[in-house]
Design a protein around this motif. Structure first.
Motif, PDB file in Angstrom:
ATOM      1  N   GLY A 128     -15.151 -42.821  27.864  1.00 20.47           N
ATOM      2  CA  GLY A 128     -15.716 -41.884  26.898  1.00 20.47           C
ATOM      3  C   GLY A 128     -15.167 -40.483  27.085  1.00 20.47           C
ATOM      4  O   GLY A 128     -14.858 -39.785  26.102  1.00 20.47           O
ATOM      5  N   PHE A 129     -15.026 -40.052  28.326  1.00 21.86           N
ATOM      6  CA  PHE A 129     -14.458 -38.735  28.607  1.00 21.86           C
ATOM      7  C   PHE A 129     -13.016 -38.667  28.111  1.00 21.86           C
ATOM      8  O   PHE A 129     -12.586 -37.668  27.541  1.00 21.86           O
ATOM      9  N   ALA A 130     -12.271 -39.758  28.318  1.00 20.48           N
ATOM     10  CA  ALA A 130     -10.878 -39.797  27.873  1.00 20.48           C
ATOM     11  C   ALA A 130     -10.774 -39.651  26.356  1.00 20.48           C
ATOM     12  O   ALA A 130      -9.872 -38.975  25.844  1.00 20.48           O
ATOM     13  N   ILE A 131     -11.695 -40.282  25.632  1.00 19.06           N
ATOM     14  CA  ILE A 131     -11.694 -40.179  24.167  1.00 19.06           C
ATOM     15  C   ILE A 131     -11.961 -38.738  23.729  1.00 19.06           C
ATOM     16  O   ILE A 131     -11.275 -38.191  22.859  1.00 19.06           O
ATOM     17  N   LEU A 132     -12.971 -38.114  24.329  1.00 21.86           N
ATOM     18  CA  LEU A 132     -13.291 -36.729  23.974  1.00 21.86           C
ATOM     19  C   LEU A 132     -12.149 -35.788  24.344  1.00 21.86           C
ATOM     20  O   LEU A 132     -11.848 -34.839  23.612  1.00 21.86           O
ATOM     21  N   ALA A 133     -11.530 -36.033  25.492  1.00 29.50           N
ATOM     22  CA  ALA A 133     -10.401 -35.201  25.899  1.00 29.50           C
ATOM     23  C   ALA A 133      -9.256 -35.311  24.892  1.00 29.50           C
ATOM     24  O   ALA A 133      -8.623 -34.303  24.528  1.00 29.50           O
ATOM     25  N   GLU A 134      -8.985 -36.518  24.433  1.00 28.08           N
ATOM     26  CA  GLU A 134      -7.932 -36.722  23.439  1.00 28.08           C
ATOM     27  C   GLU A 134      -8.261 -35.985  22.144  1.00 28.08           C
ATOM     28  O   GLU A 134      -7.395 -35.331  21.543  1.00 28.08           O
ATOM     29  N   LYS A 135      -9.501 -36.083  21.708  1.00 29.91           N
ATOM     30  CA  LYS A 135      -9.908 -35.421  20.471  1.00 29.91           C
ATOM     31  C   LYS A 135      -9.788 -33.907  20.565  1.00 29.91           C
ATOM     32  O   LYS A 135      -9.598 -33.218  19.553  1.00 29.91           O
ATOM     33  N   ASN A 136      -9.927 -33.383  21.768  1.00 27.76           N
ATOM     34  CA  ASN A 136      -9.865 -31.940  21.967  1.00 27.76           C
ATOM     35  C   ASN A 136      -8.529 -31.454  22.505  1.00 27.76           C
ATOM     36  O   ASN A 136      -8.408 -30.289  22.913  1.00 27.76           O
ATOM     37  N   GLY A 137      -7.543 -32.326  22.528  1.00 24.74           N
ATOM     38  CA  GLY A 137      -6.196 -31.940  22.922  1.00 24.74           C
ATOM     39  C   GLY A 137      -6.036 -31.598  24.391  1.00 24.74           C
ATOM     40  O   GLY A 137      -5.116 -30.867  24.769  1.00 24.74           O
ATOM     41  N   MET A 138      -6.898 -32.138  25.243  1.00 24.18           N
ATOM     42  CA  MET A 138      -6.803 -31.865  26.674  1.00 24.18           C
ATOM     43  C   MET A 138      -5.760 -32.770  27.326  1.00 24.18           C
ATOM     44  O   MET A 138      -5.612 -33.928  26.936  1.00 24.18           O
ATOM     45  N   LYS A 146      -0.154 -40.345  32.691  1.00 27.01           N
ATOM     46  CA  LYS A 146      -0.980 -41.434  32.195  1.00 27.01           C
ATOM     47  C   LYS A 146      -1.058 -41.374  30.673  1.00 27.01           C
ATOM     48  O   LYS A 146      -0.942 -40.307  30.070  1.00 27.01           O
ATOM     49  N   THR A 147      -1.287 -42.539  30.066  1.00 26.90           N
ATOM     50  CA  THR A 147      -1.491 -42.580  28.626  1.00 26.90           C
ATOM     51  C   THR A 147      -2.836 -41.978  28.255  1.00 26.90           C
ATOM     52  O   THR A 147      -2.965 -41.282  27.249  1.00 26.90           O
ATOM     53  N   LEU A 148      -3.858 -42.249  29.069  1.00 25.50           N
ATOM     54  CA  LEU A 148      -5.196 -41.710  28.843  1.00 25.50           C
ATOM     55  C   LEU A 148      -5.440 -40.507  29.733  1.00 25.50           C
ATOM     56  O   LEU A 148      -4.752 -40.311  30.739  1.00 25.50           O
ATOM     57  N   TYR A 149      -6.440 -39.721  29.365  1.00 25.59           N
ATOM     58  CA  TYR A 149      -6.863 -38.615  30.214  1.00 25.59           C
ATOM     59  C   TYR A 149      -7.668 -39.176  31.375  1.00 25.59           C
ATOM     60  O   TYR A 149      -8.698 -39.829  31.181  1.00 25.59           O
ATOM     61  N   TYR A 150      -7.204 -38.952  32.592  1.00 16.30           N
ATOM     62  CA  TYR A 150      -7.888 -39.458  33.786  1.00 16.30           C
ATOM     63  C   TYR A 150      -8.745 -38.351  34.385  1.00 16.30           C
ATOM     64  O   TYR A 150      -8.235 -37.439  35.024  1.00 16.30           O
TER      65      TYR A 150
END
Length: 202
Positions: A128-138, A146-150
């Motif tokens: 869930g944190f990774a999804i929010l990070a992606e949405k906010n450009g983090m 990594k492909t996802l935000y770790y």
């Protein structure tokens, strides 16, 4: 907690080995799937009371888990590759507690259930944190590319692997060790929820 600190030591040899494998036509997704098969075989051996062999395959599977990213960096990283890696990791992390529950159901079933719930909750907060990070450009490279935000936490991949190794070496401690580790997983999840609230809260 230890993953970022270890990256500086493990990434250079992994990258060299990954480059060599890529040069021989090995694909990152192939390494991911091979690591998953070996990890699940490790769980079968643990459930069958073959601890030494199970530990050997467990370590081999985690080597593959590090190598798939190195092969991808030597060739081409894809979003699906990152997705497949996460799926394989979660399948492996779920299979090992299940193996210990099968290994000694009377002593281990309830502690294994508690541990699996903690993994489930912790994994949910991570994704869930990774999804929010992606949405906010983090973005972050603290855990490597990594492909996802770790997002970091008290317990990460390194701690979990060390925990599994300890269980294989001393299987009788599983009930108490699962209770302690599961509680720390819940603490990690709670801290991640608090961090998400502070960063993404309205």
């Amino acid at each position: 907690m230890l993953d970022a600190r270890l990256r500086r030591y493990i990434d250079p040899p992994l990258n060299r080995l990954g480059h060599g494998l890529a040069g021989r036509g090995v694909t990152a997704n192939g390494v991911t799937l091979a690591g998953l098969v070996v990890g699940l075989a490790s769980a079968v051996l643990i459930a069958s009371h073959m601890m030494v062999a199970g530990l050997a395959l467990l370590l081999l599977s985690r080597l593959a888990d590090g190598l798939d990213g190195a092969v991808a960096r030597a060739t081409r990283k894809t979003h699906f590759g990152g997705y497949l890696d996460i799926v394989a990791d979660f399948a492996f992390y779920g299979a090992i507690p299940l193996a210990f529950a099968i290994h000694a159901p009377d002593a281990n079933a309830i502690p294994a259930a508690y541990l699996l719930v903690s993994f489930y909750v912790n994994g949910t907060t991570f994704l869930g944190f990774a999804i929010l990070a992606e949405k906010n450009g983090m973005e972050t490279t603290s855990q490597g590319e990594k492909t996802l935000y770790y997002s970091n936490g008290l317990l990460e991949g390194t701690e979990t692997i060390l925990f599994f190794v300890l269980l294989c070496l001393f299987p009788a401690i599983f009930p108490i060790a699962a209770a302690v580790f599961g509680t720390l997983c819940f603490a990690t999840a709670t801290l991640r929820v608090i961090a998400a609230w502070r960063i993404f809260g309205d």
